[in-house]
Design an enzyme around this catalytic site. Structure first.
Site, mmCIF file in Angstrom:
data_model
loop_
_atom_site.group_PDB
_atom_site.id
_atom_site.type_symbol
_atom_site.label_atom_id
_atom_site.label_comp_id
_atom_site.label_asym_id
_atom_site.label_seq_id
_atom_site.Cartn_x
_atom_site.Cartn_y
_atom_site.Cartn_z
ATOM 1 N N ASP A 113 9.378 26.971 44.323
ATOM 2 C CA ASP A 113 8.912 26.433 45.604
ATOM 3 C C ASP A 113 9.789 25.298 46.094
ATOM 4 O O ASP A 113 9.922 25.084 47.300
ATOM 5 C CB ASP A 113 7.490 25.848 45.481
ATOM 6 C CG ASP A 113 6.503 26.783 44.861
ATOM 7 O OD1 ASP A 113 6.626 28.002 45.084
ATOM 8 O OD2 ASP A 113 5.604 26.307 44.145
ATOM 9 N N HIS B 233 5.544 25.144 41.871
ATOM 10 C CA HIS B 233 6.375 25.970 40.999
ATOM 11 C C HIS B 233 7.827 25.548 41.214
ATOM 12 O O HIS B 233 8.196 25.072 42.292
ATOM 13 C CB HIS B 233 6.312 27.463 41.350
ATOM 14 C CG HIS B 233 4.974 28.107 41.267
ATOM 15 N ND1 HIS B 233 4.055 28.053 42.291
ATOM 16 C CD2 HIS B 233 4.420 28.876 40.297
ATOM 17 C CE1 HIS B 233 2.978 28.747 41.947
ATOM 18 N NE2 HIS B 233 3.176 29.256 40.741
#
Length: 435
Positions: A104, A101
């Site tokens: 992240d 993501h």
């Protein structure tokens, strides 16, 4: 230059089923030929960036337990260190893919322009690391559920400004995924649902969600992204009711908005259980409509009742899942992503490696069992026998007829069928021969 985080941990090797080395593969041999294809090519295993590197060990009842050298995750220096550690782990495991993501891999800047700029910067750094690595990007996605701006949804939010923020976020993540050579792009609607119908225009929100996904597909073609667009079902948590409840719900949604030929499903074992299904059920439903794209492999704790995202360890469950994948022709652009995290008490670097070693092995063992059942043909033979009547001229003519004619024929022939055993226990015993 090595980060030192995994000091003392050597590259994981395949040592065979008799090995007692906890840091060796006992079943995962990437070069082993299974049904005419290398095991690595069948499984297409991927490490989840969010659980392996961004997760800090928190749960609904307590804060961080994992103290990492790249904490706090609020600056680019630590983001780059996190990338360095990730690629060291990919090398140790020999993993072919990773998933991410945006949240992240880059620190949140508190504004759209800053987030987009930092995502571009960190994916440039990841691309540089990939030049010296065999690990590829299986898929990218946008986190549109953690920050408070998403509390009322992303594409389904009642505020048009949030919809616009979501559109810009997804565009940046699709651009980054294309840059990294990603094989897919995933959308998970973690807040695309409602807490109460008292303040929700459900029909409007579904229409907005359908329009948003259409925009995503249109942009995919505009930029020449050759990967697959995937949506991921989940019934609840964090929202009380999420619009992407399960595979059947998502398929109906895609058909309603004319997207069934553009989008496939990324299915997760833990989400299937939360929806009241088995994983193989969800896979079979998607495969029946030609929409099986990719999978997240994990498990829930069956005593807790919520999405615990543990590494898989149940061979029969995994074997039945891969049986459906193989029946559907295997993965095309998709693969097996470990959407799984170590426990909050597993604080050592060795725990992070060992969890993936076990996950790789259980998937390899399940795949080989599934392939053996495919080669043996026992389940398919039982299915053919059970439905054999529909292959006769009489059965085919019945389906081509109309209700009145079928009823008249049944009366004229005095049909009074006797039930036939479904042979469930015999077939369960058959599966147990292989697992």
């Amino acid at each position: 230059m090595a980060t030192g985080f995994f000091d003392g941990i050597e590259r994981v090797r395949y040592e065979g089923a008799d090995s007692t080395n906890p840091m060796a593969y006992r079943h995962y041999n990437p070069d082993e030929i299974v049904l005419g294809k290398r095991m690595e090519e069948h499984l297409r295993l991927a490490v989840a960036w969010w659980h392996s590197f961004a997760y800090e060990g928190g749960d609904p009842f307590g804060g961080s337990t994992l103290v990492r050298p790249w904490h706090p995750q609020d600056n680019m220096e630590n983001a780059r260190l996190k990338v360095d550690v990730a690629f060291e782990m990919f090398e140790i495991l020999g993993t072919p893919f990773f998933c991410w993501h945006d949240a992240d891999i880059r620190p949140d800047q508190g504004d759209l322009a800053g987030n987009v700029a930092k995502l571009d910067e960190i994916t440039d750094y990841i691309a540089e690391k990939m030049e010296h690595s065999s690990t590829r990007c299986l898929w990218g996605t946008a986190n549109m559920f953690s920050h408070r701006r998403w509390m009322g949804g992303a594409s389904t939010n009642p505020d048009p400004d949030v919809f616009a923020f979501a559109a810009a976020t997804v565009k940046s993540c699709m651009d980054a995924t294309k840059k990294l050579g990603g094989a897919n792009y995933v959308l998970w609607g973690g807040r695309e649902g409602y807490e109460t119908l008292l303040n929700t225009d459900l029909g409007r929100e579904l229409d907005h969600m359908g329009r948003f996904l259409t925009m995503v597909v249109d942009y995919k073609h505009k930029i020449g992204f050759e990967g697959t667009i995937l949506v991921e079902p989940k019934p609840q948590e964090p929202s009380k009711h999420q619009y992407d409840y399960d595979a059947a719900t998502c398929i109906g949604f895609l058909r309603k908005y004319g997207l069934e030929n553009e989008v496939k499903l990324n299915l997760e074992q833990g989400h299937a259980i939360l929806a009241g299904h088995s994983f193989e059920h969800e896979l079979a439903v998607a495969a029946a409509d030609g929409m099986l794209g990719s999978i997240d492999m994990n498990r829930n704790d069956y005593q807790s009742g919520w999405d615990t995202d543990q590494f898989p360890n149940n061979t029969p469950e995994v074997a039945l899942a891969y049986y459906e994948v193989l029946r559907a022709g295997g993965f095309a652009t998709g693969g097996t992503n470990f959407d799984a995290r170590i426990r909050r008490q597993s604080i050592d670097p060795e725990d992070l490696i060992a969890s993936h070693v076990g996950g790789f092995d259980i998937c390899a063992r399940g795949l080989k069992a599934a392939a053996a059942m495919i080669e043996d043909g026992g389940l398919e033979a039982a299915r053919r026998e059970r439905y054999a009547g529909w292959e006769t001229d009489r059965g085919k003519a019945m389906l081509a007829s109309d209700l009145e004619s079928v009823a008249a024929k049944a009366l004229a022939e005095g049909i009074n069928p006797n039930p036939r055993s479904g042979r469930q226990e015999i077939l369960e015993n058959y599966v147990n021969r292989f697992v």
